[in-house]
Design an enzyme around this catalytic site. Structure first.
Site, PDB file in Angstrom:
ATOM      1  N   ARG A  60     -28.589   0.813 -26.190  1.00  0.00           N
ATOM      2  CA  ARG A  60     -28.852  -0.233 -25.186  1.00  0.00           C
ATOM      3  C   ARG A  60     -28.918  -1.583 -25.875  1.00  0.00           C
ATOM      4  O   ARG A  60     -29.426  -1.684 -26.985  1.00  0.00           O
ATOM      5  CB  ARG A  60     -30.177   0.017 -24.475  1.00  0.00           C
ATOM      6  CG  ARG A  60     -30.152   1.298 -23.716  1.00  0.00           C
ATOM      7  CD  ARG A  60     -31.126   1.338 -22.577  1.00  0.00           C
ATOM      8  NE  ARG A  60     -30.882   2.568 -21.850  1.00  0.00           N
ATOM      9  CZ  ARG A  60     -30.089   2.663 -20.794  1.00  0.00           C
ATOM     10  NH1 ARG A  60     -29.488   1.601 -20.318  1.00  0.00           N
ATOM     11  NH2 ARG A  60     -29.894   3.825 -20.209  1.00  0.00           N
ATOM     12  N   LEU A  87     -30.532  -5.003 -26.339  1.00  0.00           N
ATOM     13  CA  LEU A  87     -31.877  -5.529 -26.105  1.00  0.00           C
ATOM     14  C   LEU A  87     -31.791  -6.990 -25.659  1.00  0.00           C
ATOM     15  O   LEU A  87     -30.958  -7.750 -26.164  1.00  0.00           O
ATOM     16  CB  LEU A  87     -32.706  -5.401 -27.384  1.00  0.00           C
ATOM     17  CG  LEU A  87     -33.002  -3.943 -27.757  1.00  0.00           C
ATOM     18  CD1 LEU A  87     -33.444  -3.836 -29.215  1.00  0.00           C
ATOM     19  CD2 LEU A  87     -34.047  -3.343 -26.820  1.00  0.00           C
ATOM     20  N   ASP A 120     -24.510  -6.817 -31.869  1.00  0.00           N
ATOM     21  CA  ASP A 120     -24.020  -6.437 -33.207  1.00  0.00           C
ATOM     22  C   ASP A 120     -23.646  -7.667 -34.038  1.00  0.00           C
ATOM     23  O   ASP A 120     -22.691  -7.625 -34.816  1.00  0.00           O
ATOM     24  CB  ASP A 120     -22.798  -5.500 -33.079  1.00  0.00           C
ATOM     25  CG  ASP A 120     -23.150  -4.202 -32.371  1.00  0.00           C
ATOM     26  OD1 ASP A 120     -24.295  -3.735 -32.503  1.00  0.00           O
ATOM     27  OD2 ASP A 120     -22.270  -3.646 -31.681  1.00  0.00           O
ATOM     28  N   HIS A 151     -24.715   0.070 -37.283  1.00  0.00           N
ATOM     29  CA  HIS A 151     -23.525   0.129 -36.428  1.00  0.00           C
ATOM     30  C   HIS A 151     -22.431   0.890 -37.170  1.00  0.00           C
ATOM     31  O   HIS A 151     -22.214   0.646 -38.364  1.00  0.00           O
ATOM     32  CB  HIS A 151     -23.062  -1.294 -36.089  1.00  0.00           C
ATOM     33  CG  HIS A 151     -21.866  -1.298 -35.193  1.00  0.00           C
ATOM     34  ND1 HIS A 151     -21.956  -0.983 -33.851  1.00  0.00           N
ATOM     35  CD2 HIS A 151     -20.559  -1.520 -35.445  1.00  0.00           C
ATOM     36  CE1 HIS A 151     -20.742  -1.029 -33.322  1.00  0.00           C
ATOM     37  NE2 HIS A 151     -19.876  -1.351 -34.269  1.00  0.00           N
TER      38      HIS A 151
HETATM   39  C1  GAR Z   1     -24.603   6.496 -35.275  1.00  0.00           C
HETATM   40  O1  GAR Z   1     -23.273   6.641 -35.695  1.00  0.00           O
HETATM   41  C2  GAR Z   1     -24.946   5.033 -35.125  1.00  0.00           C
HETATM   42  O2  GAR Z   1     -24.325   4.207 -36.064  1.00  0.00           O
HETATM   43  C3  GAR Z   1     -24.425   4.743 -33.746  1.00  0.00           C
HETATM   44  O3  GAR Z   1     -24.755   5.874 -32.999  1.00  0.00           O
HETATM   45  C4  GAR Z   1     -24.785   7.012 -33.850  1.00  0.00           C
HETATM   46  C5  GAR Z   1     -26.108   7.694 -33.665  1.00  0.00           C
HETATM   47  O4  GAR Z   1     -26.115   8.946 -34.277  1.00  0.00           O
HETATM   48  N1  GAR Z   1     -24.998   3.570 -33.207  1.00  0.00           N
HETATM   49  C6  GAR Z   1     -24.352   2.764 -32.365  1.00  0.00           C
HETATM   50  O5  GAR Z   1     -23.203   2.960 -31.988  1.00  0.00           O
HETATM   51  C7  GAR Z   1     -25.141   1.560 -31.922  1.00  0.00           C
HETATM   52  N2  GAR Z   1     -24.338   0.696 -31.149  1.00  0.00           N
HETATM   53  P1  GAR Z   1     -27.453   9.771 -34.363  1.00  0.00           P
HETATM   54  O6  GAR Z   1     -28.031   9.876 -32.957  1.00  0.00           O
HETATM   55  O7  GAR Z   1     -27.045  11.089 -34.911  1.00  0.00           O
HETATM   56  O8  GAR Z   1     -28.384   9.030 -35.284  1.00  0.00           O
END
Ligand code: GAR
Length: 203
Positions: free
Chosen positions: A93, A95, A147, A111
């Site tokens: 989400r 913020l 980001d 990210h």
């Molecule tokens: C990870 O790859 C993280 O970088 C990404 O979600 C995944 C979470 O994995 N985050 C985003 O895309 C944020 N915009 P996880 O639930 O196994 O930690």
């Protein structure tokens, strides 16, 4: 110096959370995890936290009429837990400035791409569609954009012929689990000096 108190926000399976938990347990991160919050009741991150005896609460976004009341509840929970550094670990989400200003300079995100390329919620899909040969991950401070905050650490991985979102995602995730704990510990050691967009790692 008092230890940092971490509050971790997740939306899904929580492997990044697990990397932070493991690093705290092994002493690689000198901090405590005070609370884990999710925006979804079925997030596996809740189970990971519970298994470790960490307070884990779902603040179900669907039960809030708008972003501000939802974020007010997050803030209430984080503040009540005494959190000093907010860790976004797969928190899907955006913020609002209300939340970001409340914890100004004290929110980190990871990210799964080399920012400023491929921001947003579908980084691996966008990377593969574009045809770049290198991707990776970025730990950054969160500002009021998406980001877009100052970059702390990055790691690169190759994009291979025939990669899918899953194979690329798994390769990137391995690096995420190394650089996120490292970045958090640098913060805990007071070694991150932020000057505008530039983050210097102090010796
Ligand atoms: C990870 O790859 C993280 O970088 C990404 O979600 C995944 C979470 O994995 N985050 C985003 O895309 C944020 N915009 P996880 O639930 O196994 O930690």
């Amino acid at each position: 110096m008092a230890k940092e108190k971490l509050g971790v926000l997740c939306s899904g399976r929580g492997t990044d959370l697990q990397s932070i938990i493991d690093a705290v347990k092994s002493g690689q991160i000198d901090a405590t995890i005070e609370i884990v919050l999710t925006d979804k009741p079925d997030a596996y991150a809740l189970k990971r936290a519970e298994k470790e005896g960490i307070t884990a609460v779902c603040v179900n976004r669907k039960e809030y009429d708008g972003r501000q009341p939802f974020e007010e509840e997050l803030v209430r929970r984080l503040d009540a837990a005494g959190v000093t550094l907010v860790i976004l670990a797969g928190f899907m989400r955006i913020l609002t400035p209300y939340f970001v200003r409340h914890y100004k300079g004290r929110i980190m995100n990871i990210h799964p791409a080399l920012l400023p390329s491929f921001p947003g919620a579908h980084a691996h899909r966008d990377v593969l569609a574009y045809g770049v040969k290198v991707s990776g991950c970025t730990v950054h401070f969160v500002d009021e954009g998406t980001d877009s905050g100052p970059i702390i650490l990055q790691a690169a991985v190759p994009v291979l012929d025939g990669d899918t979102e899953e194979t690329l995602g798994a390769r990137v995730l391995e690096e995420e689990h190394k650089i996120y704990p490292r970045a958090v510990q640098l913060y805990c050691e007071g070694r991150l000096k932020v000057d505008g967009r530039h983050v210097t790692i102090l010796p």
